[in-house]
Design a protein around this motif. Structure first.
Motif, short mmCIF file in Angstrom:
data_model
loop_
_atom_site.label_atom_id
_atom_site.label_comp_id
_atom_site.label_asym_id
_atom_site.label_seq_id
_atom_site.Cartn_x
_atom_site.Cartn_y
_atom_site.Cartn_z
N UNK A 1 6.09 -36.18 -38.60
CA UNK A 1 4.89 -36.44 -39.72
C UNK A 1 5.47 -37.13 -40.88
N UNK B 1 4.64 -40.68 -40.78
CA UNK B 1 3.56 -41.08 -40.32
C UNK B 1 2.61 -42.32 -41.44
N UNK C 1 -0.86 -44.65 -42.03
CA UNK C 1 -2.23 -44.72 -41.45
C UNK C 1 -2.82 -46.07 -41.23
N UNK C 2 -3.14 -46.24 -39.96
CA UNK C 2 -3.77 -47.41 -39.25
C UNK C 2 -5.14 -47.35 -39.19
N UNK C 3 -5.87 -47.99 -40.19
CA UNK C 3 -7.38 -47.88 -40.10
C UNK C 3 -7.91 -48.39 -38.74
N UNK C 4 -7.45 -49.32 -38.22
CA UNK C 4 -7.81 -50.25 -36.95
C UNK C 4 -8.18 -49.17 -35.87
N UNK D 1 -8.07 -45.76 -36.92
CA UNK D 1 -8.76 -44.61 -37.31
C UNK D 1 -7.70 -43.45 -37.04
N UNK D 2 -6.30 -43.65 -37.04
CA UNK D 2 -5.48 -42.55 -37.09
C UNK D 2 -4.11 -42.86 -37.62
N UNK D 3 -3.33 -41.83 -37.84
CA UNK D 3 -1.95 -41.91 -38.21
C UNK D 3 -1.06 -42.12 -37.25
N UNK E 1 6.45 -38.58 -32.46
CA UNK E 1 5.84 -37.27 -32.91
C UNK E 1 6.75 -36.22 -32.02
#
Lengths: 160, 160, 160, 160
Positions: free
Chosen positions: D10, D13, D15-18, D20-22, D51
């Motif tokens: 974590x 991490x 954030x990748x908007x494309x 929609x997640x970390x 992870x």
């Protein structure tokens, strides 16, 4: 008076370690405006907390009704970027108001985010634009009838 | 194309522990625009690094000359807030351009600052205003001929 | 239980635009610990808000009395760096406690600051060190009797 | 000399908007240490970007081999919190070193994160602890043989 309606989207995402993922959280709008020395002349209402890919026709109708019903002539809507244009187009039937939709590619809770710039940009757009519905993203103002999100480039751009 | 000229002011202050004080440092403008996902369509030039109480007539002439000489039709100037109006008024002789001055009450290097909101706000003002000289502060646009900084309230306000 | 006493210093400086300068403000300690997921097992008391160049013998006696009187065996003191060693040495008469002094070269309110790292570093030092008085700065632990602040290098270092 | 190995989790991490997640990104360790005024006396190596729920036996062996092979006597490992204890236990066979594992519940790239506090805390633990393997989380030091992550409370705690 600026009426702010928040609907969710990346701009409001929060990281939840327990789920190893983000989720849309409370809007940070009030806190960001206070930090930016904007202390009055606005009202904030959280309408929903949705990733915009999950917005339904009912959700869009709820947004339209809230915008239509409010007394303010200037309305800011924060929204996920993926379907911001769809929601914007559903608001074209609302008259007598300047409506600007904005959001962010990076959650406002990140150290580096486009959220505050976009909110400031949209705030000026609300002060200066005539009635109508607009998208304010990546430092440009677009009429909602002639804009789309370019998924590959991760930017909004004018359509012909 | 937006031409950005930085002149100093609170917005660019840096804390120097050796001197136990804040001094005007490099402009953070390039870094803030990149964080805000604004990557092209602008040029940044640092003209000076002055607390605006120390701006002289020569400084203002240097700013006027740079603005006048540049090719861009839209010019953003970051400036200390104390004499932002004076510098703005000295630019009224420049024609054919939309010139917006902004700054911040808290340095951009602080965790909580109005800097990014003000820059975003000014960016939209530049897109939308007709030719002329304007101040963009505390979420409002002012024509430079009818604004003053209210020192007591620490805000800009319209004069009659 | 960790007892935290705040005395001021760069770590707590706030920028006041009206005065064009910084001043020591409220300690940010409670907020920084909450952000760092430290929610209990400590108590915070603000003793004073002084730039450490302005600490007097009375101030140091007040600090010594508060430390001496408190029930906790582990005491963290945040303090300006310029005279941290002097205050530390005045605490050598206090027995039965592990006392760690820390501060920061950049105010905790800046986006980029050593404040949180130093507080975390000092927190572990408190858990692990035997009774005595220590300075925790620039990633090292120093016994207060053999450390000085190197003003030129802006770092703390061991004396022979 | 402190040897830092980053494995993901974590703390890193992005954030990748494309999507929609970390996702786990580059370690921010170098940047966080520089902000914290720690400029030398360490080396950082990115071993993997996982992870921790996805760490395999091969991954743990790679970590063990890197730790074992390095010359430093003090080793910091940043790691996801979910299986930090397992990786820690697999390092008990390494002798002659003080090994501290830490991570964060909120990504270091968030405005509010426990990451920097935890890194500072672990840095002091490395300076002060005898040889062995430890977890440094939520402001406490745990011997790896007697700690577990309490998933419900989202905290690490001592087992009997």
């Amino acid at each position: 008076m600026i009426e702010v309606f928040t609907t969710g989207g990346t701009i409001d995402k929060v990281y939840f370690d327990a789920n190893s993922e983000f989720e849309v959280g409370d809007s940070l709008m009030g806190e960001l405006l206070a930090e930016s020395n904007i202390r009055d002349g606005f009202s904030i209402t959280g309408l929903m907390r949705k990733d915009s890919l999950e917005m339904t026709d009912e959700d869009r109708e709820a947004v339209r009704a809230a915008v239509s019903r409010c007394a303010a002539e200037r309305v800011l809507i924060t929204h996920g970027t993926d379907t911001m244009v769809e929601t914007g187009r559903s608001l074209l039937s609302v008259t007598g108001k300047t409506i600007v939709l904005t959001g962010a590619m990076q959650p406002a809770r990140m150290r580096r985010s486009d959220a505050i710039f976009n909110i400031g940009f949209a705030w000026a757009a609300l002060r200066l634009l005539p009635h109508g519905v607009y998208i304010a993203m990546n430092g440009e103002v677009f009429e909602v009838g002639s804009v789309r999100k370019n998924l590959k480039a991760q930017r909004f751009e004018r359509t012909s």
